[in-house]
Write an enzyme that holds these catalytic residues in place. Structure first.
Site, PDB file in Angstrom:
ATOM      1  N   SER A   1       0.783  -1.241   0.000  1.00  0.00           N
ATOM      2  CA  SER A   1       0.000   0.000   0.000  1.00  0.00           C
ATOM      3  C   SER A   1       0.815   1.291   0.000  1.00  0.00           C
ATOM      4  CB  SER A   1      -0.975   0.010   1.175  1.00  0.00           C
ATOM      5  OG  SER A   1      -0.300  -0.190   2.395  1.00  0.00           O
TER       6      SER A   1
ATOM      7  N   ASP B   1      -2.709   5.569  11.635  1.00  0.00           N
ATOM      8  CA  ASP B   1      -2.551   4.115  11.798  1.00  0.00           C
ATOM      9  C   ASP B   1      -1.100   3.705  12.022  1.00  0.00           C
ATOM     10  OD1 ASP B   1      -1.365   4.293   9.276  1.00  0.00           O
ATOM     11  OD2 ASP B   1      -2.967   3.216   8.236  1.00  0.00           O
TER      12      ASP B   1
ATOM     13  N   HIS C   1       1.000   3.902   7.416  1.00  0.00           N
ATOM     14  CA  HIS C   1       1.116   4.643   6.166  1.00  0.00           C
ATOM     15  C   HIS C   1       1.639   6.050   6.420  1.00  0.00           C
ATOM     16  CE1 HIS C   1      -2.123   1.621   5.431  1.00  0.00           C
ATOM     17  NE2 HIS C   1      -1.395   1.429   4.336  1.00  0.00           N
TER      18      HIS C   1
END
Length: 284
Positions: A34, A250, A253
């Site tokens: 990601s 989080d 990221h």
């Protein structure tokens, strides 16, 4: 006469091939999960003033953005799939075009799969990994024909008709925490890329970025100790520091600011490897 005609035809084709391939068009392969795909929201400053020398080979169809896969476009984000965000590749490319001679163009290929282990790029065993993957991950892989590595090779071979592959960028590891075999797996993928694309490993470095750093309370920061050992497994590899790169809530990221800073560091490292000095800073 027949053989002479064939010989002339072959020489003509070779000439056309060499003419169409621009040695000043530097191609970079990007892959990972990601963070390489791009997670942060794309902001106005990221879509403006993108130099036309910075190009993207579109990996998937994005009709709403007027992009068709397998075609080159100005590298306005998103640089992965249609709904992805800002990625280190954005400011990697911007940093390069800001510091390289004006006759050099930069091309990006980005095939990344959110949440995926490095195993999804293993040429001979990705099927077994995907077989047990969640449905949403299978859907992402399906956008790449169900074979992310295969799609990466397909795009890279197409890009080689237009330019020269100069490097490989990786950002992955959050889904392989504490995996002491990670460097071995990455080496296997790198070796396959080199072989399948007929590249010279001495001329095509691998740049791997750290995960969100411990100084940002990174959720997977411990994995950076394993990533740091990658140069022991892949001779021509370099680790890009994430120290000081802001992260999202989080702690997995990066924020848009974090991606810009990390991408700039990828760019600075590549400039050095290409034999150039940093003279201008891409807008951050």
């Amino acid at each position: 006469m027949k053989f002479r005609f064939i010989a002339v035809a072959c020489l003509t084709l070779l000439s056309l091939k060499s003419f169409s391939r621009d040695k000043k068009f530097y191609i970079f392969i990007c892959f990972g999960q990601s963070n390489m795909e791009g997670n942060a929201k794309i902001e106005a400053e990221d879509t403006t003033a993108v130099d036309s020398r910075f190009q993207l080979l579109q990996a998937v169809d994005c009709g709403d953005k007027g992009r068709i896969k397998d075609n080159w476009y100005r590298a306005v984000p998103p640089l992965a799939r249609c709904t992805t965000g800002l990625t280190p590749a954005d400011y990697f490319g911007r940093t390069l075009v800001a510091n390289l001679p004006e006759n050099i163009r930069i091309g990006i290929i980005n095939v990344s799969v959110a949440g995926a282990k490095i195993e999804i790029f293993e040429k001979d065993s990705y099927q077994s990994y995907l077989a047990t993957a969640p449905g949403w991950m299978k859907s992402i892989a399906a956008e790449y024909g169900g074979n992310p590595y295969g799609r990466l090779i397909e795009l890279a071979k197409s890009a080689q008709k237009a330019g020269v592959i100069k490097g490989i960028l990786l950002h992955q590891g959050e889904s392989n925490p504490n995996d002491t075999l990670w460097t071995k797996k990455v080496k296997g993928i790198y070796d396959n890329l080199i072989k399948d694309l007929n590249l010279n490993p001495k001329k095509v470095p691998l740049l791997a970025g750290e995960l969100v750093n411990a100084d940002q309370d990174g959720a997977c920061a411990a994995m950076n100790k394993i990533i740091a050992t990658l140069p022991q497994a892949v001779t021509n590899s370099y680790v890009i520091s994430s120290a000081g790169c802001p992260c999202s809530r989080d702690h997995l990221h990066f924020t848009a600011e974090g991606y810009r800073l990390l991408g700039k560091r990828y760019g600075e490292a590549m400039l050095s490897l290409l034999g150039y000095k940093l003279t201008q800073t891409a807008k951050l």
